[in-house]
Scaffold this active site. Sequence first.
Site, PDB file in Angstrom:
ATOM      1  N   GLY A 219      -0.248   3.616  -1.669  1.00  0.00           N
ATOM      2  CA  GLY A 219       0.870   3.681  -2.599  1.00  0.00           C
ATOM      3  C   GLY A 219       0.496   4.465  -3.844  1.00  0.00           C
ATOM      4  N   SER A 220       1.479   5.091  -4.479  1.00  0.00           N
ATOM      5  CA  SER A 220       1.234   5.727  -5.767  1.00  0.00           C
ATOM      6  C   SER A 220       1.139   4.646  -6.847  1.00  0.00           C
ATOM      7  CB  SER A 220       2.367   6.702  -6.093  1.00  0.00           C
ATOM      8  OG  SER A 220       2.337   7.791  -5.193  1.00  0.00           O
ATOM      9  N   GLY A 221       0.734   5.064  -8.039  1.00  0.00           N
ATOM     10  CA  GLY A 221       0.587   4.108  -9.134  1.00  0.00           C
ATOM     11  C   GLY A 221      -0.858   3.712  -9.378  1.00  0.00           C
ATOM     12  N   HIS A 222      -1.771   4.279  -8.562  1.00  0.00           N
ATOM     13  CA  HIS A 222      -3.199   3.978  -8.719  1.00  0.00           C
ATOM     14  C   HIS A 222      -3.987   5.206  -9.167  1.00  0.00           C
ATOM     15  CE1 HIS A 222      -2.284   0.249  -6.731  1.00  0.00           C
ATOM     16  NE2 HIS A 222      -1.939   0.850  -5.613  1.00  0.00           N
TER      17      HIS A 222
ATOM     18  N   LYS B 280      -7.387   1.309   2.715  1.00  0.00           N
ATOM     19  CA  LYS B 280      -7.533   0.072   1.930  1.00  0.00           C
ATOM     20  C   LYS B 280      -6.837  -1.061   2.688  1.00  0.00           C
ATOM     21  CE  LYS B 280      -5.798   1.380  -2.136  1.00  0.00           C
ATOM     22  NZ  LYS B 280      -5.130   2.615  -1.664  1.00  0.00           N
TER      23      LYS B 280
ATOM     24  N   ASP C 165      -0.561  -0.431   4.876  1.00  0.00           N
ATOM     25  CA  ASP C 165      -1.465   0.716   5.017  1.00  0.00           C
ATOM     26  C   ASP C 165      -2.188   0.681   6.350  1.00  0.00           C
ATOM     27  OD1 ASP C 165      -1.158   0.078   2.051  1.00  0.00           O
ATOM     28  OD2 ASP C 165      -2.188   2.005   1.916  1.00  0.00           O
TER      29      ASP C 165
ATOM     30  N   HIS D  86      -1.942  -4.474  -7.294  1.00  0.00           N
ATOM     31  CA  HIS D  86      -0.488  -4.401  -7.384  1.00  0.00           C
ATOM     32  C   HIS D  86       0.053  -5.576  -8.178  1.00  0.00           C
ATOM     33  CE1 HIS D  86      -1.877  -2.752  -3.487  1.00  0.00           C
ATOM     34  NE2 HIS D  86      -1.168  -1.725  -3.880  1.00  0.00           N
TER      35      HIS D  86
END
Lengths: 331, 331
Positions: free
Chosen positions: B54-57, B105, B110, B219
């Site tokens: 996911g984006s945001g990391h 991960k 995922d 998250h």
Amino acid sequence: MKKLINSPENVVLDALKGMEAAHADLLKVHYEPNFIARADAPVKNKVALVSGGGSGHEPMHGGFVGKGMLDAACPGAVFTSPTPDQMQAATQAVNVGKGVLHIVKNYTGDVMNFEMAADLCRADGIEVESAVIDDDVAVKDSTWTAGRRGVGTTVLAEKICGAACEAGATLIEVRELCRKVNARGRSMGMALTSCTVPHAGKPTFSLGEDEMEMGVGIHGEPGRERMKLKPADEIVTMLMEPIISDLPYRSGDEVLMLVNGMGGTPLIELYIIYRKAAELAKAAGLNVTRRLIGPYITSLEMAGASITLLKLDDQFTKLWDAPVHTPALRW
Amino acid sequence: MKKLINSPENVVLDALKGMEAAHADLLKVHYEPNFIARADAPVKNKVALVSGGGSGHEPMHGGFVGKGMLDAACPGAVFTSPTPDQMQAATQAVNVGKGVLHIVKNYTGDVMNFEMAADLCRADGIEVESAVIDDDVAVKDSTWTAGRRGVGTTVLAEKICGAACEAGATLIEVRELCRKVNARGRSMGMALTSCTVPHAGKPTFSLGEDEMEMGVGIHGEPGRERMKLKPADEIVTMLMEPIISDLPYRSGDEVLMLVNGMGGTPLIELYIIYRKAAELAKAAGLNVTRRLIGPYITSLEMAGASITLLKLDDQFTKLWDAPVHTPALRW
């Protein structure tokens, strides 16, 4: 106040000890008075570069100590100028007889203390010159500053002048180079949130849940205008316009763009800003040939960002590209 | 919700376009399906390394694409697994017949999507292997995860395996290396504040003004315990104890320490954490010979930090030290 600290009194000392433990290969932390010097200082046969300022802007300046950048940095208390004795000790520690340049951000306390330190060092027989950075186009005078504040261009000046020192420039050449970098660099920032100085224990200023501060200073000084939060592209447009219009750019000019995070803003948002800023630069005929994106001159945990443009020439580009090995910049 | 974005819908696309504009020398962004590949992909004569999540990391994973690290990264929506077609397209784009390793991960989406992509690629005749990272000692099972979550060790695995790919390791060798890195890496994190997923528009969880979440996931998944805020040294002790006790370290072991910022935590606080973490490592007989300090696997604007320890051996150290040139790691 929510911070990962032990106590307001220990913030700077604990962080210095962390830097010392982490980067012993690159730097040595000296205490009482506090300064950070290259591990291999004094470095023979070159002009030495010293900077400093209040803590709370990390990685500036301690994170820029190392080969190709600063010889030493003096960390003050949070958002407080270091003292002349710190600057004097740092200058003495890195001087090898070729002279020492002080790079000073334009805040009244910093300027005064660096002047005092320069006088003390000259009395000791050390050649010292100074160059002041005042690149923030947001406001003319500000809290703690007569004239423009020194912000993002400082990072670029320290890199470019550091490379010049390594390449054998004389003290006067490096001083003039630093002044030229300053003359060609322009910045402006904005904040979504305040930061909290540990000793104060409460936010420096307050913003509503739907407000932002355009033109904010790196210590939370008031900017041009407090206004309702806008989409990123509009914010970037409001930052870029005063930056571009302040300097007589010509179409085709090459520029370096720094998109800087204020400490509490994540990288994903900085890339959103970079996208629009690069687009606007292109529309203005500017060719962004170098860039730096990340938190390089922060304001504790403030959420916000600043943009810096530096007009490049072949000399600047070559010095920018020269090798650097510091905790925060390395290539 | 205060963010430097244009709209929740455009966050990932705007950021990808920013990365593309900023790092054209290092990477190329492909759209529909979205993935980021090395500018010089496919690179001849080596196993290719693909990751994603996911984006945001950020900078994970796109910021780790480049020579010596990932060949491609697949960015999902914020905190949402990328889709199998992204992974398939990325795998196809970087495959040169030596095989492709997926570094995954351990989050249910995922793992499932990377498995599906691997099957699709194998049906195309591409050799694909996978290695799962599950290094978070905080909790056994978690929101979106059966088993331990994958966190900071992912950064280290991508660096070490990227170097092994450059050095000519075979697909099976790199897969086994990645599993060995995972087996020797342990992490735990904590949060001072929540983050806000743009689409959700409100914080993922809420913490009182004097509370923190120990063992938080990247998250915002619940950790071990919500408790009153404590001094940094106590927090570090609570993070280090489960990390160290989970792995049978021996006195004299060499370790790499990653002190990671969650996105909203400034560098000055990370150095305060590093100081204590290094002291505790030393007290446990561990010799911290490599370290990384900064925001490398973030959670949007969450304030907080995580610590990762990786037990080194000569092979790991050599691969860690090998040259890397990506947006976020370079030496």
